[in-house]
Design a protein around this motif. Sequence first.
Motif, PDB file in Angstrom:
ATOM      1  N   GLU A 198      -3.185   6.043   1.226  1.00  0.00           N
ATOM      2  CA  GLU A 198      -1.837   6.004   0.674  1.00  0.00           C
ATOM      3  C   GLU A 198      -1.878   5.932  -0.837  1.00  0.00           C
ATOM      4  O   GLU A 198      -1.139   6.599  -1.543  1.00  0.00           O
ATOM      5  CB  GLU A 198      -1.066   4.796   1.220  1.00  0.00           C
ATOM      6  CG  GLU A 198      -0.795   4.859   2.701  1.00  0.00           C
ATOM      7  CD  GLU A 198      -1.935   4.273   3.514  1.00  0.00           C
ATOM      8  OE1 GLU A 198      -2.984   3.971   2.919  1.00  0.00           O
ATOM      9  OE2 GLU A 198      -1.788   4.148   4.734  1.00  0.00           O
ATOM     10  N   VAL A 254       1.355   6.771  -2.598  1.00  0.00           N
ATOM     11  CA  VAL A 254       2.313   6.084  -1.737  1.00  0.00           C
ATOM     12  C   VAL A 254       2.158   4.579  -1.937  1.00  0.00           C
ATOM     13  O   VAL A 254       1.051   4.051  -1.930  1.00  0.00           O
ATOM     14  CB  VAL A 254       2.095   6.450  -0.258  1.00  0.00           C
ATOM     15  CG1 VAL A 254       3.057   5.685   0.628  1.00  0.00           C
ATOM     16  CG2 VAL A 254       2.251   7.951  -0.056  1.00  0.00           C
ATOM     17  N   ARG A 280       2.063   0.619  -1.289  1.00  0.00           N
ATOM     18  CA  ARG A 280       1.383  -0.060  -0.185  1.00  0.00           C
ATOM     19  C   ARG A 280       1.543  -1.560  -0.332  1.00  0.00           C
ATOM     20  O   ARG A 280       1.455  -2.108  -1.435  1.00  0.00           O
ATOM     21  CB  ARG A 280      -0.092   0.327  -0.213  1.00  0.00           C
ATOM     22  CG  ARG A 280      -0.942  -0.177   0.937  1.00  0.00           C
ATOM     23  CD  ARG A 280      -2.316   0.477   0.843  1.00  0.00           C
ATOM     24  NE  ARG A 280      -3.206   0.003   1.892  1.00  0.00           N
ATOM     25  CZ  ARG A 280      -3.973  -1.076   1.764  1.00  0.00           C
ATOM     26  NH1 ARG A 280      -3.938  -1.784   0.656  1.00  0.00           N
ATOM     27  NH2 ARG A 280      -4.767  -1.450   2.756  1.00  0.00           N
ATOM     28  N   ASN A 283      12.377   4.171  -4.763  1.00  0.00           N
ATOM     29  CA  ASN A 283      11.589   5.189  -5.474  1.00  0.00           C
ATOM     30  C   ASN A 283      11.825   5.118  -6.975  1.00  0.00           C
ATOM     31  O   ASN A 283      11.980   6.141  -7.653  1.00  0.00           O
ATOM     32  CB  ASN A 283      11.928   6.594  -4.950  1.00  0.00           C
ATOM     33  CG  ASN A 283      11.691   6.722  -3.458  1.00  0.00           C
ATOM     34  OD1 ASN A 283      10.735   6.166  -2.915  1.00  0.00           O
ATOM     35  ND2 ASN A 283      12.574   7.442  -2.773  1.00  0.00           N
ATOM     36  N   GLY A 317       6.986   2.015   1.082  1.00  0.00           N
ATOM     37  CA  GLY A 317       5.667   2.540   1.438  1.00  0.00           C
ATOM     38  C   GLY A 317       5.200   2.053   2.788  1.00  0.00           C
ATOM     39  O   GLY A 317       5.980   1.967   3.741  1.00  0.00           O
TER      40      GLY A 317
END
Length: 371
Positions: free
Chosen positions: A131, A136, A138, A178, A242
């Motif tokens: 990830e 991404v 985590r 985001n 995530g």
Amino acid sequence: MSRLSTVAATAAAVVLLMICVVSAGRDFYKILEIDRQANLKTIKKSYRRLAKQYHPDKNQGDETAAQKFQDIASAYECLSDDDCRKKYDRGGEDAIKDQGHGGHGGGFGDSFFSSFFGGGFGGGGFGGGQEEERGVARGEDVTVPLAVTLEQLFDGDFVEVMRAKAVTKPAPGTRKCNCRNEMRTKQMGPGFFTQTMEKVCDKCPNLKYVAEDRVLEVEVESGMPDGHQIKFWGEGEPHLDGTHGDLIFVLNTVKHPRFQRRGDDLFTNVTISLQDALVGFTTQIQHLDEHTVAVERAAVTPHGFVQRVVGEGMPNFEQPSRRGTLFITFDVKFPSSTHTFDDAAKADLRRVLDQNIAPRAHNDLDFPKKR
């Protein structure tokens, strides 16, 4: 009916029963590569090994492996349950379909798999850190000490751990998500521009954290060292934007009443009498798996004498068939200081021992030097 006819009829009935069981569905024992007398620990070990080998995330696009994985999960689901196993042994797979066992098409295998490994192969899986490599977000990893005995480390075992895992669920409203920093250019006047860094966020459906109880099966493999880490992928802290972090169990060996481990070697002390130290003795030590180790001394055994028994230590984690050494230190128990001998007994001892050594003072101390 003759005795021979009776025997023949019985044999035919047994063969017919075996044919019926095989024809009634899949052979779960053959799928898990175990015999019909296998205990639960053996079933779990075999399932864990085969599930790792045939998991679809490790065999993407391989339909044969995917089917094999489902068969393995079906076999484990039934054989790990006592009632289901008894019914299967009597009537095969057809006898258990009314209970919801055996005839599954997919999906359930991952739930069994995650109880042994966590979130499986995808999204971090056995590759680890995928990830983060893709950018991404985590969640944090969670590290938990796990107390284990030397017996469990010697033989291997499965430890059930109850875990309250935080998972995300839909909630009313929206939230910022985001978020990132973006450079914005703004005209301040003719021919004059300025750039500023601004935080920009998207709007996403709102989420909330809910604790879900999960039972994880931690496999303590034979020979694992103290401090060894066992990772469950995706079982750590969540991240709203995530994936979960990992749950890491760190083995912590509980102090044992008889043995101490150093690497693959085991150490123990045996207290013997002065009489046994002088004339010899035989004894037995109960090992971690309850087999006995025979110990014999024919010669004089000095206090602090160490006897090595090769192959009676811990199994090596990388090569379980290779064993370390058992080191036995003998402590000689002298008679109590209140015990006295008469003149005749003293004379007999001097004659038998025949030690013409006069007491002498000498320096046999080794103190560390001062700096």
